[in-house]
Write a protein that holds these residues in place. Structure first.
Motif, PDB file in Angstrom:
ATOM      1  N   ALA A 109       0.849  -1.204   0.000  1.00  0.00           N
ATOM      2  CA  ALA A 109       0.000   0.000   0.000  1.00  0.00           C
ATOM      3  C   ALA A 109       0.876   1.242   0.000  1.00  0.00           C
ATOM      4  O   ALA A 109       1.895   1.294   0.689  1.00  0.00           O
ATOM      5  N   LEU A 110       0.489   2.242  -0.766  1.00  0.00           N
ATOM      6  CA  LEU A 110       1.265   3.482  -0.819  1.00  0.00           C
ATOM      7  C   LEU A 110       0.373   4.621  -1.288  1.00  0.00           C
ATOM      8  O   LEU A 110      -0.730   4.410  -1.799  1.00  0.00           O
ATOM      9  N   GLY A 111       0.891   5.855  -1.118  1.00  0.00           N
ATOM     10  CA  GLY A 111       0.210   7.038  -1.618  1.00  0.00           C
ATOM     11  C   GLY A 111      -0.451   7.848  -0.529  1.00  0.00           C
ATOM     12  O   GLY A 111      -0.135   7.727   0.668  1.00  0.00           O
ATOM     13  N   GLY A 112      -1.404   8.690  -0.946  1.00  0.00           N
ATOM     14  CA  GLY A 112      -2.064   9.617  -0.036  1.00  0.00           C
ATOM     15  C   GLY A 112      -3.455   9.165   0.347  1.00  0.00           C
ATOM     16  O   GLY A 112      -3.656   7.994   0.696  1.00  0.00           O
ATOM     17  N   ASP A 113      -4.432  10.062   0.230  1.00  0.00           N
ATOM     18  CA  ASP A 113      -5.800   9.727   0.620  1.00  0.00           C
ATOM     19  C   ASP A 113      -6.794  10.043  -0.492  1.00  0.00           C
ATOM     20  O   ASP A 113      -7.969  10.253  -0.258  1.00  0.00           O
ATOM     21  N   GLY A 114      -6.288  10.050  -1.738  1.00  0.00           N
ATOM     22  CA  GLY A 114      -7.154  10.364  -2.877  1.00  0.00           C
ATOM     23  C   GLY A 114      -7.779   9.128  -3.494  1.00  0.00           C
ATOM     24  O   GLY A 114      -7.997   8.114  -2.817  1.00  0.00           O
ATOM     25  N   ALA A 115      -8.053   9.191  -4.800  1.00  0.00           N
ATOM     26  CA  ALA A 115      -8.732   8.108  -5.513  1.00  0.00           C
ATOM     27  C   ALA A 115      -7.937   6.806  -5.413  1.00  0.00           C
ATOM     28  O   ALA A 115      -6.702   6.800  -5.504  1.00  0.00           O
ATOM     29  N   ARG A 116      -8.652   5.700  -5.281  1.00  0.00           N
ATOM     30  CA  ARG A 116      -8.025   4.389  -5.065  1.00  0.00           C
ATOM     31  C   ARG A 116      -7.830   3.651  -6.380  1.00  0.00           C
ATOM     32  O   ARG A 116      -8.680   3.687  -7.268  1.00  0.00           O
ATOM     33  N   THR A 117      -6.689   2.955  -6.477  1.00  0.00           N
ATOM     34  CA  THR A 117      -6.426   2.021  -7.570  1.00  0.00           C
ATOM     35  C   THR A 117      -5.920   0.722  -6.963  1.00  0.00           C
ATOM     36  O   THR A 117      -5.071   0.737  -6.076  1.00  0.00           O
ATOM     37  N   SER A 118      -6.441  -0.394  -7.435  1.00  0.00           N
ATOM     38  CA  SER A 118      -6.010  -1.701  -6.960  1.00  0.00           C
ATOM     39  C   SER A 118      -5.518  -2.520  -8.145  1.00  0.00           C
ATOM     40  O   SER A 118      -6.208  -2.624  -9.165  1.00  0.00           O
ATOM     41  N   LEU A 119      -4.315  -3.070  -8.010  1.00  0.00           N
ATOM     42  CA  LEU A 119      -3.718  -3.849  -9.090  1.00  0.00           C
ATOM     43  C   LEU A 119      -3.194  -5.181  -8.555  1.00  0.00           C
ATOM     44  O   LEU A 119      -2.792  -5.280  -7.393  1.00  0.00           O
ATOM     45  N   LEU A 120      -3.163  -6.159  -9.435  1.00  0.00           N
ATOM     46  CA  LEU A 120      -2.416  -7.389  -9.201  1.00  0.00           C
ATOM     47  C   LEU A 120      -1.145  -7.275 -10.026  1.00  0.00           C
ATOM     48  O   LEU A 120      -1.209  -7.094 -11.250  1.00  0.00           O
ATOM     49  N   CYS A 121       0.013  -7.342  -9.365  1.00  0.00           N
ATOM     50  CA  CYS A 121       1.294  -7.154 -10.042  1.00  0.00           C
ATOM     51  C   CYS A 121       2.175  -8.388  -9.809  1.00  0.00           C
ATOM     52  O   CYS A 121       2.128  -8.988  -8.729  1.00  0.00           O
ATOM     53  N   GLY A 122       2.961  -8.756 -10.781  1.00  0.00           N
ATOM     54  CA  GLY A 122       3.841  -9.886 -10.560  1.00  0.00           C
ATOM     55  C   GLY A 122       4.684 -10.218 -11.764  1.00  0.00           C
ATOM     56  O   GLY A 122       4.753  -9.460 -12.731  1.00  0.00           O
ATOM     57  N   ASN A 123       5.353 -11.358 -11.683  1.00  0.00           N
ATOM     58  CA  ASN A 123       6.153 -11.803 -12.815  1.00  0.00           C
ATOM     59  C   ASN A 123       6.169 -13.327 -12.882  1.00  0.00           C
ATOM     60  O   ASN A 123       6.126 -14.020 -11.861  1.00  0.00           O
ATOM     61  N   TYR A 124       6.202 -13.804 -14.116  1.00  0.00           N
ATOM     62  CA  TYR A 124       6.350 -15.227 -14.401  1.00  0.00           C
ATOM     63  C   TYR A 124       7.827 -15.495 -14.641  1.00  0.00           C
ATOM     64  O   TYR A 124       8.456 -14.826 -15.470  1.00  0.00           O
ATOM     65  N   HIS A 125       8.383 -16.464 -13.949  1.00  0.00           N
ATOM     66  CA  HIS A 125       9.807 -16.761 -14.085  1.00  0.00           C
ATOM     67  C   HIS A 125      10.029 -17.596 -15.348  1.00  0.00           C
ATOM     68  O   HIS A 125       9.767 -18.798 -15.368  1.00  0.00           O
ATOM     69  N   LEU A 126      10.478 -16.942 -16.400  1.00  0.00           N
ATOM     70  CA  LEU A 126      10.748 -17.594 -17.674  1.00  0.00           C
ATOM     71  C   LEU A 126      12.228 -17.489 -18.000  1.00  0.00           C
ATOM     72  O   LEU A 126      12.858 -16.464 -17.722  1.00  0.00           O
ATOM     73  N   ASP A 127      12.783 -18.534 -18.589  1.00  0.00           N
ATOM     74  CA  ASP A 127      14.191 -18.539 -18.971  1.00  0.00           C
ATOM     75  C   ASP A 127      14.364 -17.672 -20.214  1.00  0.00           C
ATOM     76  O   ASP A 127      14.068 -18.092 -21.328  1.00  0.00           O
ATOM     77  N   GLN A 128      14.848 -16.441 -20.002  1.00  0.00           N
ATOM     78  CA  GLN A 128      15.047 -15.531 -21.133  1.00  0.00           C
ATOM     79  C   GLN A 128      16.375 -15.768 -21.840  1.00  0.00           C
ATOM     80  O   GLN A 128      16.645 -15.176 -22.882  1.00  0.00           O
TER      81      GLN A 128
END
Length: 315
Positions: A109-128
């Motif tokens: 959680a971060l930020g102030g007290d304004g409009a809310r945004t909710s995200l799912l963030c991540g990464n798939y471990h792929l052999d690049q």
């Protein structure tokens, strides 16, 4: 043979990692490059994604991408970027933020007290280091809106994820990771199906081509078979020369080169994930002797199969 599943499975090196990000304006989060492929799902609210350059271009912001509820972003190479309520909001580095582990995947959680945004963030471990050509041909950044009836299966998966994350219940700890894992296939299937049917080149065309798709399925389904250009062309119903030209144009390499690539990819996966002896790995990938297999494997990977297996197990 599901070639998309097979191709991704050959690159997966570990379980995915993910976190729920809750931002209240003003907020901005700088995310460093990751090994594998990054993704973001907008569960609620709106935000911006600003890609960051790499190499000599490192740190420079590129054109921001506006994201709305239900939107999904896939970053093929896991490049660094900023998520923000507005492109002008100064970002904080993700490593300075604390993750609350109370929810099924953890919440930042971060930020102030304004409009809310909710995200799912991540990464798939792929052999690049050895990306499958299907993945290598993808754009560096894929933006998939799911509003207005677009990509209904993907939208349904996002809705399920949002419900489980918003109101965790019994079973959520197992349901959420499984949904996120399947999301990768939904994302890439949606992108491939978005590509114009008239496209004459690339994997999007190859996967639905009446001649090339059966040949790819044959190679993936039975890599140990002593395939030749002629035998694959017979399955495709084309002459040897016409098939070779068509396959190379769409896949990006000649049929026999791709066959060798897939055999070596299959062998590497068997070495990493099974206890099969080298003679068995050789037989399952079309080599008549352990010596011939070891020689081909070392030419492709720069080390002997036994050394590769020990190094992979130690990682």
């Amino acid at each position: 043979m599901d070639i998309l599943t097979e191709a991704l499975g050959s690159m997966r090196t570990a379980y995915l990692s993910s976190v729920r990000t809750e931002g209240r304006a003003p907020w901005a989060l700088r995310l460093p490059p990751v090994l594998g492929a990054g993704f973001h799902v907008v569960l609620y609210g709106t935000c911006w994604l600003i890609p960051l350059g790499t190499g000599d271009d490192a740190g420079r912001q590129h054109d921001p991408v506006a994201l709305s509820p239900g939107d999904i972003v896939f970053l093929r190479d896991g490049g660094g970027h900023v998520l923000a309520d507005h492109p002008d909001t100064p970002p904080v580095d993700s490593h300075t933020c604390r993750v609350d582990d109370a929810s099924p995947i953890g919440t930042l959680a971060l930020g102030g007290d304004g409009a809310r945004t909710s995200l799912l963030c991540g990464n798939y471990h792929l052999d690049q280091g050895r990306p499958h050509p299907m993945v290598r041909q993808l754009p560096a950044l894929i933006h998939l809106p799911t509003r207005h009836g677009r990509h209904p299966e993907l939208a349904a998966a996002v809705q399920l994820l949002g419900t489980e994350l918003e109101n965790p219940r019994i079973g959520s700890a197992g349901i959420v990771p499984a949904l996120i894992d399947s999301l990768l296939l939904y994302i890439l299937r949606a992108w491939f199906e978005d590509q114009p049917a008239a496209s004459a080149a690339g994997w999007a065309a190859a996967l639905r081509d009446a001649a090339v798709a059966p040949a790819l399925a044959a190679i993936h389904g039975a890599p140990a078979t002593p395939w030749t250009v002629e035998s694959l062309a017979d399955r495709a119903g084309l002459s040897r020369a016409a098939f070779a030209r068509r396959f190379t144009m769409m896949v990006g390499e000649p049929p026999m080169a791709y066959l060798t690539r897939w055999r070596m990819t299959t062998a590497a996966r068997l070495l990493r994930e099974s206890e099969a002896p080298l003679t068995s790995v050789a037989a399952q990938t079309g080599y008549g002797s352990e010596y011939a297999f070891a020689k081909a494997f070392k030419r492709e990977f720069g080390q002997a199969p036994g050394g590769y297996r020990r190094e992979a197990r130690a990682a």
